[in-house]
Design a protein around this motif. Sequence first.
Motif, PDB file in Angstrom:
ATOM      1  N   GLN A 161     -32.832  -3.553 -21.780  1.00 40.78           N
ATOM      2  CA  GLN A 161     -31.521  -3.280 -21.073  1.00 40.78           C
ATOM      3  C   GLN A 161     -30.369  -3.411 -21.982  1.00 40.78           C
ATOM      4  O   GLN A 161     -29.617  -2.599 -22.250  1.00 40.78           O
ATOM      5  N   LYS A 162     -30.486  -4.611 -23.051  1.00 43.81           N
ATOM      6  CA  LYS A 162     -29.234  -4.794 -23.822  1.00 43.81           C
ATOM      7  C   LYS A 162     -29.284  -4.193 -25.160  1.00 43.81           C
ATOM      8  O   LYS A 162     -28.104  -3.715 -25.811  1.00 43.81           O
ATOM      9  N   HIS A 163     -30.449  -4.017 -25.856  1.00 48.05           N
ATOM     10  CA  HIS A 163     -30.453  -3.311 -27.069  1.00 48.05           C
ATOM     11  C   HIS A 163     -31.452  -2.094 -27.009  1.00 48.05           C
ATOM     12  O   HIS A 163     -32.217  -2.197 -27.911  1.00 48.05           O
ATOM     13  N   PRO A 164     -31.242  -1.283 -26.127  1.00 47.03           N
ATOM     14  CA  PRO A 164     -32.248   0.028 -25.958  1.00 47.03           C
ATOM     15  C   PRO A 164     -32.302   0.652 -27.461  1.00 47.03           C
ATOM     16  O   PRO A 164     -33.702   1.209 -27.676  1.00 47.03           O
ATOM     17  N   GLU A 165     -31.398   0.861 -28.185  1.00 45.26           N
ATOM     18  CA  GLU A 165     -31.461   1.495 -29.521  1.00 45.26           C
ATOM     19  C   GLU A 165     -32.603   0.773 -30.389  1.00 45.26           C
ATOM     20  O   GLU A 165     -33.445   1.664 -30.990  1.00 45.26           O
ATOM     21  N   LEU A 166     -32.571  -0.396 -30.330  1.00 45.30           N
ATOM     22  CA  LEU A 166     -33.359  -1.127 -31.277  1.00 45.30           C
ATOM     23  C   LEU A 166     -34.826  -1.040 -30.836  1.00 45.30           C
ATOM     24  O   LEU A 166     -35.808  -0.708 -31.432  1.00 45.30           O
ATOM     25  N   VAL A 167     -34.939  -1.290 -29.548  1.00 45.94           N
ATOM     26  CA  VAL A 167     -36.130  -1.138 -28.977  1.00 45.94           C
ATOM     27  C   VAL A 167     -36.970   0.330 -28.878  1.00 45.94           C
ATOM     28  O   VAL A 167     -38.023   0.317 -29.449  1.00 45.94           O
ATOM     29  N   LYS A 168     -35.852   1.343 -28.802  1.00 43.30           N
ATOM     30  CA  LYS A 168     -36.499   2.597 -28.848  1.00 43.30           C
ATOM     31  C   LYS A 168     -36.994   2.834 -30.251  1.00 43.30           C
ATOM     32  O   LYS A 168     -37.942   3.678 -30.408  1.00 43.30           O
ATOM     33  N   LYS A 169     -36.272   2.523 -31.157  1.00 37.78           N
ATOM     34  CA  LYS A 169     -36.519   2.730 -32.762  1.00 37.78           C
ATOM     35  C   LYS A 169     -37.862   2.208 -33.188  1.00 37.78           C
ATOM     36  O   LYS A 169     -38.700   2.669 -33.909  1.00 37.78           O
ATOM     37  N   TYR A 170     -37.984   0.805 -32.672  1.00 33.77           N
ATOM     38  CA  TYR A 170     -39.165  -0.001 -33.351  1.00 33.77           C
ATOM     39  C   TYR A 170     -40.362  -0.165 -32.224  1.00 33.77           C
ATOM     40  O   TYR A 170     -41.456  -0.352 -32.783  1.00 33.77           O
ATOM     41  N   LEU A 171     -40.271   0.104 -30.997  1.00 35.51           N
ATOM     42  CA  LEU A 171     -41.372  -0.260 -30.334  1.00 35.51           C
ATOM     43  C   LEU A 171     -42.416   0.627 -30.256  1.00 35.51           C
ATOM     44  O   LEU A 171     -42.253   1.789 -30.216  1.00 35.51           O
TER      45      LEU A 171
END
Lengths: 483, 407
Positions: A161-171
């Motif tokens: 929810q809060k840091h979608p850009e990081l999750v999207k990039k690294y998950l």
Amino acid sequence: MDTKTSQTLDKYAQDKYKYGFVTDIESNRPKKGLDEDIITFISQKKNEPKWMLTWRLDCYKKWLKMSDPQWANLKFPEIDYQDIYYYSAPKGFEEKPKDLSEVDPKLIETYNKLGIPLEEQKVLAGVAVDAVFDSVSVATTYKGELEKLGIVFCSISEAVQKHPELVKKYLGSVIPPGDHSFSALNSAVFTDGSFVYVPENVKCPMELSTYFRINAEETGQFERTLIIADKGSYVSYLEGCTAPQRDTNQLHAANVELIALEDAEIKYSTVQNWYPGDEDGKGGIYNFVTKRGLCKGKNSKISWTQVETGSAITWKYPSCILKGDNSIGEFYSVAITNNFQQADTGTKMTHIGKNTRSKIISKGISLGHSQNTYRGNVSFLRKADKARNYTQCDSLLVGNKCGAHTIPYIDSKNNSAIVEHEASTSKINEGQLYYCRQRGLSHEEAVSLIVNGFCKQVLQELPMEFAVEAQKLVSISLEGSVG
Amino acid sequence: MTFENNFINHSKEYIFLDNDILSNQRKKIFKKIIQKNYDKKNNESLKNITISDLSKFNYFYKPIQEKSQVSLIDDFNYEIKVVNGICKNYEDDNIEIRNLTSLDFKSFLNQDNSNVDDIIIDFNKIFLNSGFFFNIKSNTKLHIRLIHDTSDNFTIFQNNFINFKKKSEVQLEDHFNLTNNSINNINYNISIEEYAVIKHNIFQNFANSNKLYLTSNTVCEKNSSYNQNTYNFSDGFVRNFHHAYLNGEFSNASLYGCFFLKNKNVCSNKTNIIHNAENCVSDQTYKGILNDYSKANYYSNTFVSENAQKTEGYQLSKGILLTDNCSFFSKPELKIFADDVKCSHGSTIGPVDESALYYLRSRGISKNEAMKMIISSFIEEDLQNLDKDIAEKISNNLSDYLNCLVK
């Protein structure tokens, strides 16, 4: 998004009320089994954005085409994926034991030996505790301190929810969902886990631990952990249940991804003590865990330390991909198997960058009827100039019904890289045992002392408090099997 | 010709002609291979093998008996020439030699390698066209030189039985004299009776167009000893897979090997020792030097069964990579089910030791000479236990190799 997935999405958007599971989820678990409905349900329950659901469904489709890896030295009945609950909402208070007197006395005994405070015992045993619990407030004070430094430490659902850009990039960047069937399964249905982001040049002042977070919310069987250490940062992360959780024959398929950028260091320590099944080998956790770290930047370092004493089946290979030049990977492991436990554990070190170094120390102890396997893969790719690896794996056998196996894979494609591997298998030294016994130690104490000495090289890598607990855990694991 | 066509045309020929039981078994094996479709990922036996060598090859075989001979150099010194898989039937007080006949059907079926998933052995079973029986009598002390002569384009699928009777003491040497484009799939079944002491030296040096798949299964009885040394200087593809079973107490087996590769040579090695009895000792050591674009792998395995207490099992693999384009893969395995054992393995892969090179250079030795010295010292220790003539032969081959190496 391709048309197919958008069609699927549309379909579920329309279907959602037909099944009606959204309305009565508060009191009920969803039905058993795995299909797209369940994944959509999990995603909705977590209030996830659309891209996350698409990703999950993609992974599910990949999983459908895959079969479980068969190469491990493990024997277990085929897993029926349709006989598992994929989302278990926090249990209602009525299901939980009212107080400690209702909890299995054996469990309480173990807690006492480990020296766990009473309040924490209650949480671990799943006793319904009111919000007035010390460590909750402790957790929040820590949280405040971490926020000041800019460190993000929250559940993965919160991070989506809060840091979608990081999750999207690294998950999924370190463990591609299509890697093997367990990673695909986890990617499709993961329910919780931790997310850590340490910003540039920040040294995390304390050990982060899942322990505090579990107090707040129960983690599911499919955990997903993502740790990102930005340039020049340092973080030490502790994972695990430091005390046994009484579960029967459950499947755990967790995925852990670590990313270390330039000059960053991540230290990841685990003490795993899931329910190993009873003396006859009934029940216990099937622990299929994928852990992988990527040393992405130059001079980065990832260090894994694990103490594995639990689970009926352990299938776990914390690995490092050493991509950045001069990066370092380390793996320290103690695996103890007793009764009918089976462990196939080890590591994988892939050297890609120049001057990369890795070190593997693995200690396996088998007792009772158990089987303990070390499986390690060290590979030097063509450009890994001057890379180095040192591997040491020792096994100790107690009793003649158990087995200890060592299966290393060593592959070198570079002529300036050096790999050294040594392993030994033996029983407890009679001379040492005699010496201890002579000084008045009981046989059991003596064996425990010797085994602890055998593991010391690994235990000393653990953070202080953890090490004390791990040492006690080693002694407990040996109980009743020596004599 | 494809594997399917070869199977249809050639699986019913020669030794076990029109044997129904066998043809059924062969059909089963054939189906298995076709179904698995040479699954390289899960089958160690196929590592580094070019699949097209198996799925497509020209089967060619004609038995020729004239040239094969047994000659006695002195009373205890035999030279046996096996031409295209055929040897001369011969018997005296020390030894009995004969070719495999259709009467040996039972021993062929009873050989115990069913537990090993090895496609090369499966091929050997399907296309078998030759083989021999050696029977070395008790209390003899012999030296046997075995020369394998294969003519151009021949495909040899050979299954041999060697039986060393009680208290025999034998030094057996295998030499491969291959011409061009031959395929040699040779499977040895060696049984060593009580108190027999066997030294087996295998020497491989042949041209690029040949292929050799050598497999051996050795069974050791009580107090016996088996010592195998394999030297591979070949330009052609070599697969050395050697298994030893220690079934009697106080027996010991050691499997040593050295390989020297250059250009685009490939070789695949495996050793496997199974401890089934108490107080046995085993040793597996392979060393390799790789140059240019060569590729090698070495699997080693020590298996200690539940009742094999007091076992000692050692493994060692050492590889030197001389260029960035060669690669070496090793997998030293230990599988232990008994607790009173001493087992270990060690494995190293790396370049020539820089400090040793520096030491020699600083004493005025040229780089080429220094390299030669270091590499020859790498295997020197293994040559000391060998007989003079074979050690000399190896030294000569080694210096040839080293001369090629430093251009």
